[in-house]
Scaffold this motif. Structure first.
Motif, PDB file in Angstrom:
ATOM      1  N   ALA A   1      13.123  -8.103   2.986  1.00 27.51           N
ATOM      2  CA  ALA A   1      12.176  -7.009   3.218  1.00 27.51           C
ATOM      3  C   ALA A   1      12.621  -6.151   4.394  1.00 27.51           C
ATOM      4  CB  ALA A   1      10.775  -7.570   3.470  1.00 27.51           C
ATOM      5  N   LEU A   2      13.141  -6.785   5.429  1.00 27.17           N
ATOM      6  CA  LEU A   2      13.618  -6.058   6.603  1.00 27.17           C
ATOM      7  C   LEU A   2      14.748  -5.091   6.224  1.00 27.17           C
ATOM      8  CD1 LEU A   2      13.602  -5.739   9.747  1.00 27.17           C
ATOM      9  CD2 LEU A   2      15.381  -7.500   9.771  1.00 27.17           C
ATOM     10  N   ILE A   3      15.716  -5.580   5.481  1.00 30.19           N
ATOM     11  CA  ILE A   3      16.836  -4.735   5.058  1.00 30.19           C
ATOM     12  C   ILE A   3      16.330  -3.584   4.173  1.00 30.19           C
ATOM     13  CG2 ILE A   3      18.925  -4.678   3.639  1.00 30.19           C
ATOM     14  CD1 ILE A   3      19.425  -7.594   4.711  1.00 30.19           C
ATOM     15  N   CYS A   4      15.473  -3.898   3.243  1.00 29.66           N
ATOM     16  CA  CYS A   4      14.941  -2.881   2.329  1.00 29.66           C
ATOM     17  C   CYS A   4      14.144  -1.827   3.123  1.00 29.66           C
ATOM     18  CB  CYS A   4      14.074  -3.563   1.292  1.00 29.66           C
ATOM     19  SG  CYS A   4      13.818  -2.621  -0.196  1.00 29.66           S
TER      20      CYS A   4
ATOM     21  N   LEU B   1      12.839   2.414  -4.094  1.00 30.18           N
ATOM     22  CA  LEU B   1      13.034   1.450  -3.013  1.00 30.18           C
ATOM     23  C   LEU B   1      11.705   0.836  -2.585  1.00 30.18           C
ATOM     24  CD1 LEU B   1      15.202   0.280  -1.063  1.00 30.18           C
ATOM     25  CD2 LEU B   1      14.466   2.033   0.539  1.00 30.18           C
ATOM     26  N   LEU B   2      10.653   1.638  -2.508  1.00 29.24           N
ATOM     27  CA  LEU B   2       9.347   1.110  -2.119  1.00 29.24           C
ATOM     28  C   LEU B   2       8.764   0.183  -3.179  1.00 29.24           C
ATOM     29  CD1 LEU B   2       7.653   4.129  -0.332  1.00 29.24           C
ATOM     30  CD2 LEU B   2       8.674   2.096   0.688  1.00 29.24           C
TER      31      LEU B   2
ATOM     32  N   ILE C   1       9.139  -7.528  -3.295  1.00 30.20           N
ATOM     33  CA  ILE C   1       9.595  -8.477  -2.279  1.00 30.20           C
ATOM     34  C   ILE C   1       8.416  -8.896  -1.401  1.00 30.20           C
ATOM     35  CG2 ILE C   1      11.023  -8.722  -0.191  1.00 30.20           C
ATOM     36  CD1 ILE C   1      13.074  -6.852  -1.580  1.00 30.20           C
ATOM     37  N   SER C   2       7.571  -7.939  -1.053  1.00 31.31           N
ATOM     38  CA  SER C   2       6.426  -8.217  -0.192  1.00 31.31           C
ATOM     39  C   SER C   2       5.413  -9.139  -0.867  1.00 31.31           C
ATOM     40  CB  SER C   2       5.753  -6.913   0.224  1.00 31.31           C
ATOM     41  OG  SER C   2       6.623  -6.133   1.004  1.00 31.31           O
TER      42      SER C   2
ATOM     43  N   VAL D   1       0.838  -1.200   0.000  1.00 30.17           N
ATOM     44  CA  VAL D   1       0.000   0.000   0.000  1.00 30.17           C
ATOM     45  C   VAL D   1       0.879   1.259   0.000  1.00 30.17           C
ATOM     46  CG1 VAL D   1      -1.693   1.320   1.341  1.00 30.17           C
ATOM     47  CG2 VAL D   1      -1.986  -1.140   1.047  1.00 30.17           C
ATOM     48  N   SER D   2       1.974   1.218   0.734  1.00 27.71           N
ATOM     49  CA  SER D   2       2.901   2.356   0.753  1.00 27.71           C
ATOM     50  C   SER D   2       3.469   2.616  -0.639  1.00 27.71           C
ATOM     51  CB  SER D   2       4.039   2.108   1.741  1.00 27.71           C
ATOM     52  OG  SER D   2       3.562   2.076   3.057  1.00 27.71           O
ATOM     53  N   ALA D   3       3.785   1.562  -1.364  1.00 31.83           N
ATOM     54  CA  ALA D   3       4.307   1.717  -2.726  1.00 31.83           C
ATOM     55  C   ALA D   3       3.251   2.295  -3.660  1.00 31.83           C
ATOM     56  CB  ALA D   3       4.816   0.376  -3.252  1.00 31.83           C
ATOM     57  N   VAL D   4       2.013   1.893  -3.481  1.00 28.06           N
ATOM     58  CA  VAL D   4       0.925   2.444  -4.301  1.00 28.06           C
ATOM     59  C   VAL D   4       0.783   3.941  -4.027  1.00 28.06           C
ATOM     60  CG1 VAL D   4      -1.575   2.408  -4.689  1.00 28.06           C
ATOM     61  CG2 VAL D   4      -0.301   0.253  -4.533  1.00 28.06           C
TER      62      VAL D   4
END
Length: 127
Positions: free
Chosen positions: A118-121, A89-90, A96-97, A46-49
């Motif tokens: 995902a944690l590192i990203c 990055l998102l 990845i998500s 959702v953040s990427a959207v």
């Protein structure tokens, strides 16, 4: 509501969503809970959207404020550069998500490694 207003509405969610998602992901990894990790993954998607919406409305917002005396073109350019890096990055984190949700549903052995990716990203995105 014009695109500049819409930009102001949506541009904070990618940052806040990534911070919240990171906390939820860490909790899911500590608790070893796939549903909690999937919640974090969904929040990252959702953040990427919202990042895509924010990037789409950014030019109009730039035009609205770039000539103001208190907002220089240099500041806007720096803001835009940082936003582009976070958006990329998102987008990677969203991919990845999606993989993480799929692997968690399938109970795949590699789902743990996707959590670490995902944690590192997410950490890079937050900081």
């Amino acid at each position: 509501m014009n695109e500049a207003h819409l930009h102001l509405v949506v541009n904070h969610f990618p940052i806040i969503g990534t911070i919240l998602g990171l906390g939820i992901l860490v909790s899911g990894m500590i608790l070893k809970s796939n549903p909690v990790k999937n919640t974090a993954y969904a929040l990252f998607i959702v953040s990427a959207v919202f990042a895509a919406f924010s990037m789409g409305t950014g030019e109009e917002a730039e035009e609205a404020v770039e000539d103001m005396a208190t907002v220089g073109k240099k500041i806007i350019h720096q803001h835009e550069e940082m936003a582009e890096k976070l958006a990329i990055l998102l987008y990677v984190l969203a991919v990845i998500s999606i993989g993480g949700i799929y692997l968690n549903i399938k109970n795949h052995a590699k789902s743990k490694w996707v959590s670490y990716a995902a944690l590192i990203c997410a950490i890079v995105g937050v900081f």
